[in-house]
Enzyme design. Structure first.
Site, short mmCIF file in Angstrom:
data_model
loop_
_atom_site.label_atom_id
_atom_site.label_comp_id
_atom_site.label_asym_id
_atom_site.label_seq_id
_atom_site.Cartn_x
_atom_site.Cartn_y
_atom_site.Cartn_z
N ILE A 469 0.72 -1.72 -0.07
CA ILE A 469 -0.10 0.00 0.22
C ILE A 469 0.70 1.34 0.06
O ILE A 469 1.82 1.45 1.17
CB ILE A 469 -1.19 -0.12 1.58
CG1 ILE A 469 -1.90 -1.26 1.86
CG2 ILE A 469 -1.78 1.04 1.44
CD1 ILE A 469 -2.90 -1.49 2.43
N HIS A 470 0.81 2.15 -0.65
CA HIS A 470 1.61 3.21 -1.72
C HIS A 470 0.93 4.67 -1.07
O HIS A 470 -0.12 4.89 -1.70
CB HIS A 470 2.38 3.50 -2.38
CG HIS A 470 3.36 4.21 -3.05
ND1 HIS A 470 4.54 4.60 -2.23
CD2 HIS A 470 3.64 5.62 -3.00
CE1 HIS A 470 5.36 5.21 -1.81
NE2 HIS A 470 4.43 5.75 -3.34
N PRO A 471 1.52 5.31 -0.20
CA PRO A 471 2.73 5.07 0.84
C PRO A 471 2.34 4.81 1.87
O PRO A 471 1.90 5.44 2.45
CB PRO A 471 3.04 6.54 -0.10
CG PRO A 471 2.04 7.27 0.09
CD PRO A 471 1.41 6.60 -0.06
#
Length: 495
Positions: A469-471
């Site tokens: 899962i960014h950021p």
């Protein structure tokens, strides 16, 4: 036994219920006896209930009108009425902490007649607390809240870089914080009492001592004694902080038992020891702007991965915590009285053969997730790198690691390459992850999820196949590529 008042309609409903069940009962009408008010005060002391009716069935406190009808509907009342044991209780538990309360509730669910005794002997400085044990009163809960208070101070500092402008000098108010934390703890204490009452568990705030097989003496804070018998007992008394055993320690020093409810700011502080409790306390005290020094006998965070422990120490040192290594105190002297007053500490070097004293338990902590709430949090699950080498041999392991820079630290200008993550893999078992370690913001929240995956046999390949899962900080584990054995540089040049 029904403690009642003759004009009370709720008391009348209870009398009618027992009459319909054909049950013999005794009644004490508190409005018709001379010492009724005193009896009601004593009932409040024993049961924490100040209203009538106040009902006991076979020596078990059930509660008031609503509770007795609830017990009738769920079958608990019938079970209590049928009790005809040679003992007062099936089970008496000495200790009202996490273990004792869990045991009591489970036994009650299984239909057992249960009593919990919980009495906190005041510390040498008079600190005491309510039901719930160390975690609720002088451990995890107040520690995490004080840690959060310190993090908010850091966030205030960071906020200027995000455009927040304020001219007023920001300072921390110790009294405001402790009052708020103690208020929250008080609500938890009450919740535990209520939960026991709902399950028909008798709670007594008394000190338990065995006087003969199956029999204990319970002494309350007023010195009043009662005696109780049970078929089985559980001792769940936990532990308290250990004093140093040197001149002046109990007279002048406080422990974590005292710190969380301390009425005044402790000021310049020496923290003796380098356990997670010591470093957490040192961390949040420094976060409030206090002058803090940690005196370390040997190593930081014994039992934890030592690479991570040293990184924790280095970060704390960079952020204002001083360390005195390889020393132990030998005497404490008072220079000035007051709150906090002024003390002098005499110490000696520990260089030479090391001796270890204390009590150790035998629980297997493998794959139990743990977080140390130091200013930069350290979360881990599984084996330390040192322990993994002992168990699996170095040639059968692979360690993947990286430094990282949380996005929220970039604009604030917080240091790069302070946060660190690593996994330890067993090459002989499909690169199964046997140790996971993270040093960074919200390490506890990150570790909890990965702990569940490790219970399911998480491997390096499965981790690499997981989309990050960014950021976030947690995504760093899905992109680990550099092994320690490669010797490649892991420093980060950007976010």
């Amino acid at each position: 036994m029904i403690f009642s008042k003759s004009y009370c309609p709720h008391s009348q409903r209870v009398k009618e219920l027992f009459a319909s069940l054909g049950v013999d009962y005794n009644i004490l009408e508190l409005d018709q006896v001379d010492d009724g008010a005193n009896v009601q005060e004593m009932l409040l002391e024993i049961t924490n209930q100040k209203t009538v009716p106040n009902i006991f069935v076979n020596k078990v406190h059930v509660g008031g009108c609503d509770r007795i009808f609830q017990a009738h509907q769920n079958g608990l009342l019938q079970k209590l009425l049928q009790e005809d044991s040679v003992h007062d209780y099936d089970l008496i538990i000495i200790g009202g902490g996490s273990g004792g309360l869990s045991c009591a509730k489970e036994a009650a669910i299984l239909g057992k007649k249960v009593m919990v005794l919980d009495f906190v002997v005041p510390s040498p400085h008079g600190a005491s607390w309510g039901l719930g044990g160390t975690c609720v009163n002088v451990g995890c809960i107040p520690k995490k809240l004080m840690h959060q208070a310190a993090l908010l101070g850091q966030a205030l500092s960071d906020s200027r870089k995000f455009g927040w402008e304020y001219s007023q000098q920001v300072k921390h108010n110790w009294e405001t914080m402790t009052q708020a934390i103690q208020s929250h703890i008080g609500s938890l204490n009450w919740g535990y009492r209520l939960s026991l009452r709902e399950k028909g568990v008798t709670y007594v705030n008394s000190y338990g001592e065995f006087v003969e097989p199956h029999k204990i003496k319970a002494t309350n804070k007023k010195g009043q004694e009662t005696y109780h018998t049970a078929s089985k007992f559980v001792i769940a008394t936990g532990e308290r902080p250990r004093y140093l055993g040197i001149p002046g320690d109990k007279e002048y020093c406080i422990t974590s038992d005292d710190l969380f409810s301390l009425s005044y700011c402790p000021g310049k502080t020496l923290v003796v020891g380098a356990s997670y409790v010591a470093l957490e306390c040192a961390g949040f005290l420094a976060g409030f702007g206090l002058d803090v020094t940690v005196m370390v006998r040997s190593i930081l965070l014994r039992g934890f991965d030592q690479e991570m422990a040293e990184k924790v120490g280095a970060y704390m040192e960079k952020h204002g915590v001083k360390f005195i290594r390889k020393f132990v105190p030998v005497a404490i002297q008072q220079l000035e009285k007051g709150s906090p007053g002024k003390l002098k500490v005499l110490a000696k070097s520990t260089e030479g053969p090391e001796t270890i004293e204390g009590v150790y338990n035998t629980c297997d902590y493998t794959n139990v997730p743990t977080t140390v709430f130091t200013p930069l949090e350290y979360g881990c699950c599984g084996l330390s790198e040192e322990r993994a080498v002992e168990v699996y041999k170095k040639e059968n392991m692979e360690v993947y690691h990286t430094l990282f820079w949380p996005l929220e630290w970039t604009v604030a200008g917080r240091e790069n390459n302070a946060c660190y993550a690593k996994i330890i893999c067993n090459k002989c078992d499909h690169d199964r992850i046997i140790g996971l370690h993270v040093l960074g913001p919200n390490a506890g929240e990150i570790t909890q999820g990965f702990a569940a995956a490790m219970k399911c046999g998480l491997t390096k390949q499965l981790l690499s196949d997981t989309i990050g899962i960014h950021p976030t900080c947690g995504e760093v584990f899905t992109t680990l590529e550099i092994t320690k054995s490669s010797g490649l540089d892991i420093t980060q040049k950007g976010c």
